[in-house]
Design an enzyme around this catalytic site. Structure first.
Site, PDB file in Angstrom:
ATOM      1  N   CYS A  89     -10.164  75.042 -38.422  1.00 38.33           N
ATOM      2  CA  CYS A  89      -9.086  75.135 -39.427  1.00 38.33           C
ATOM      3  C   CYS A  89      -8.792  73.791 -40.081  1.00 38.33           C
ATOM      4  O   CYS A  89      -8.315  73.750 -41.216  1.00 38.33           O
ATOM      5  CB  CYS A  89      -7.822  75.714 -38.788  1.00 38.33           C
TER       6      CYS A  89
ATOM      7  N   ASP B  80     -17.743  85.908 -10.596  1.00 40.81           N
ATOM      8  CA  ASP B  80     -17.288  87.202 -10.088  1.00 40.81           C
ATOM      9  C   ASP B  80     -18.258  87.653  -9.002  1.00 40.81           C
ATOM     10  O   ASP B  80     -19.259  86.993  -8.730  1.00 40.81           O
ATOM     11  CB  ASP B  80     -17.150  88.220 -11.227  1.00 40.81           C
ATOM     12  N   SER B  81     -17.973  88.793  -8.382  1.00 39.45           N
ATOM     13  CA  SER B  81     -18.767  89.206  -7.215  1.00 39.45           C
ATOM     14  C   SER B  81     -20.031  89.962  -7.598  1.00 39.45           C
ATOM     15  O   SER B  81     -20.890  90.202  -6.769  1.00 39.45           O
ATOM     16  CB  SER B  81     -17.921  90.113  -6.330  1.00 39.45           C
TER      17      SER B  81
ATOM     18  N   CYS C 171      -2.931  76.051 -37.753  1.00 33.82           N
ATOM     19  CA  CYS C 171      -3.786  75.834 -36.578  1.00 33.82           C
ATOM     20  C   CYS C 171      -4.433  74.453 -36.657  1.00 33.82           C
ATOM     21  O   CYS C 171      -4.913  74.050 -37.716  1.00 33.82           O
ATOM     22  CB  CYS C 171      -4.855  76.927 -36.512  1.00 33.82           C
TER      23      CYS C 171
ATOM     24  N   GLY D 220     -19.812  93.021  -8.504  1.00 32.06           N
ATOM     25  CA  GLY D 220     -19.453  94.427  -8.316  1.00 32.06           C
ATOM     26  C   GLY D 220     -19.164  95.153  -9.620  1.00 32.06           C
ATOM     27  O   GLY D 220     -19.702  96.230  -9.881  1.00 32.06           O
ATOM     28  N   PHE D 221     -18.338  94.536 -10.462  1.00 31.81           N
ATOM     29  CA  PHE D 221     -17.921  95.221 -11.685  1.00 31.81           C
ATOM     30  C   PHE D 221     -19.115  95.546 -12.576  1.00 31.81           C
ATOM     31  O   PHE D 221     -19.222  96.655 -13.113  1.00 31.81           O
ATOM     32  CB  PHE D 221     -16.901  94.368 -12.456  1.00 31.81           C
TER      33      PHE D 221
ATOM     34  N   ASP E 223      -9.060  85.738 -17.504  1.00 27.22           N
ATOM     35  CA  ASP E 223     -10.347  85.514 -18.180  1.00 27.22           C
ATOM     36  C   ASP E 223     -10.597  86.716 -19.073  1.00 27.22           C
ATOM     37  O   ASP E 223     -10.105  87.819 -18.790  1.00 27.22           O
ATOM     38  CB  ASP E 223     -11.509  85.412 -17.180  1.00 27.22           C
TER      39      ASP E 223
ATOM     40  N   HIS F 294     -12.274  78.409 -33.060  1.00 35.85           N
ATOM     41  CA  HIS F 294     -10.897  78.767 -33.443  1.00 35.85           C
ATOM     42  C   HIS F 294     -10.268  79.725 -32.422  1.00 35.85           C
ATOM     43  O   HIS F 294      -9.143  79.499 -31.958  1.00 35.85           O
ATOM     44  CB  HIS F 294     -10.869  79.395 -34.839  1.00 35.85           C
TER      45      HIS F 294
ATOM     46  N   CYS G 294      -7.125  73.442 -34.897  1.00 34.26           N
ATOM     47  CA  CYS G 294      -8.479  73.422 -34.332  1.00 34.26           C
ATOM     48  C   CYS G 294      -9.462  72.780 -35.315  1.00 34.26           C
ATOM     49  O   CYS G 294      -9.170  72.641 -36.509  1.00 34.26           O
ATOM     50  CB  CYS G 294      -8.927  74.831 -33.960  1.00 34.26           C
TER      51      CYS G 294
END
Ligand SMILES: [Zn+2]
Length: 370
Positions: free
Chosen positions: A308, A93-94, A303, A96-97, A265, A334, A305
């Site tokens: 699980c 990201d820049s 699931c 900024g946030f 994201d 998970h 994964c």
């Protein structure tokens, strides 16, 4: 423009798109969810585990890495891919946030932002040119233009923030020197259609390789978010990826893809995991709950994964109560699996032409459980 950042649309279903975005570190199959690695690490999991989960793109935060350990240090150590041992695409990201949400004593002026570090109180200044220089030192495949996010219900403030974002985006384009990084512009304008349209028109005139929709999920209602996405979708070029920043609940992924978003994201899956919560396709579970004390079944029997397939809910609850690190790791695996496999299924449904039915079925289960 460098053709290594071409975006190809493989299939469409309504406004939803399945695409391929080419980057120097590999192709990204969209729509996709990017796990967040704020400090150049996706919290509690290794890059090898992320690969097993089929994560493609991960996000790292410019503000945090600039302050610590420093972007020049990372450049001297070979750049972010080498530093964190991730050879697939990265987005930064820049900054900024975080400057606007985390830093102390920030003062914004037409040229940039001066602020104090939230770590040690030292004074710093980030301008559009500085943000690009930091992101070039980090070396991510996708970098973001430095922007200012307005507050959701103030037209004048949104207009001012949008104008500043436009001037800064042009400065970012001019400051950029590396051809192996794609610079995305960020559309601002709050919930105001006329501002969003002006922002989309200004930024698409810069012919950037991708566009982010910023200034959402900052206090506006869900309906306002969705109608803004629907409008912005109509003004953006078809042949460039669209990125909705900071959004990632299963429901938000479905409704975003329905409105033409390609990249998401969010810290949600990793943050919830550290707070004992599991995401499922029908809602959230708190694994610290006493009802799991002797539960033999996994978090979700359907699931596939690693967590699980191998561990009971009782074992995960034990790890949480004993404050063992593995508890956060297993829940993170998970949670990421749920979002990454959901995106895979969404993409398949778009390609097979039944995404609307997939989305309707998903929402029916989601709403009945919540
Ligand atoms: Zn699982």
């Amino acid at each position: 423009m460098d053709n290594r950042f071409n975006y190809e649309i493989a299939a469409r279903d309504g406004r939803a798109r399945a695409g391929i975005f080419h980057t120097p570190h590999g192709d990204l199959l969209t729509p996709l969810f990017a796990p967040v690695g704020t400090q150049a690490t996706v919290k509690s999991v290794t890059p090898a585990q992320l690969k097993e989960l089929h994560a493609s793109l991960i996000l790292a935060n410019t503000y945090h890495l600039y302050l610590r350990p420093g972007d020049e240090l990372i450049a001297n150590l070979g750049g972010l891919h080498t530093f964190m041992h991730w050879d697939r695409p990265i987005l930064t990201d820049s900054g900024g946030f975080q400057v606007f949400s985390l830093a102390d004593n920030r003062k914004i002026d037409p040229d940039g932002v001066t602020f104090k570090s939230h770590i040690d109180g030292s004074t710093h200044r980030i301008t559009p040119e500085k943000s690009i220089a930091i992101q070039e030192n980090l070396g991510a495949d996708i970098i973001m233009a430095f922007d200012e996010c307005g507050s959701p219900y103030d037209f004048a403030k949104n207009e001012a923030a949008m104008e500043r974002t436009h001037a800064w985006a042009t400065r970012c384009v001019n400051a950029k020197t590396r051809s192996d990084q794609a610079l995305f512009g960020i559309i601002q304008g709050g919930i105001y259609p006329q501002l969003r349209q002006r922002s989309a028109e200004y930024l698409t005139a810069l012919d950037l390789p991708g566009y982010a929709i910023g200034g959402l999920s900052v206090g506006e209602t869900k309906n306002e978010t969705l109608s803004t996405l629907e409008l912005v979708d109509t003004w953006l070029p078809e042949d460039k990826p669209r990125y909705l920043m900071g959004v990632g609940s299963p429901e938000d992924l479905i409704t975003g893809v329905q409105r033409g978003v390609d990249i998401f994201d969010c810290v949600l899956p990793t943050r919830l995991a550290r707070h004992h919560a599991a995401i499922t396709r029908t809602g959230r579970l708190n694994l610290a709950n006493a009802k799991y004390k002797s539960e033999k079944s996994p978090i979700d029997a359907s699931c596939a994964c690693y967590t699980c397939m191998n561990f009971s809910s009782a074992y995960i609850r034990h790890l949480i109560l004993a404050q063992e690190i593995l508890g956060a790791t297993l829940l993170t695996i998970h949670n990421l699996y749920v979002l990454l496999s959901l995106m895979y299924d969404i993409r398949q449904a778009i390609i097979e032409g039944h995404f609307d039915q997939f989305a309707a079925d998903f929402m029916k289960h989601w709403e009945s459980a919540s």
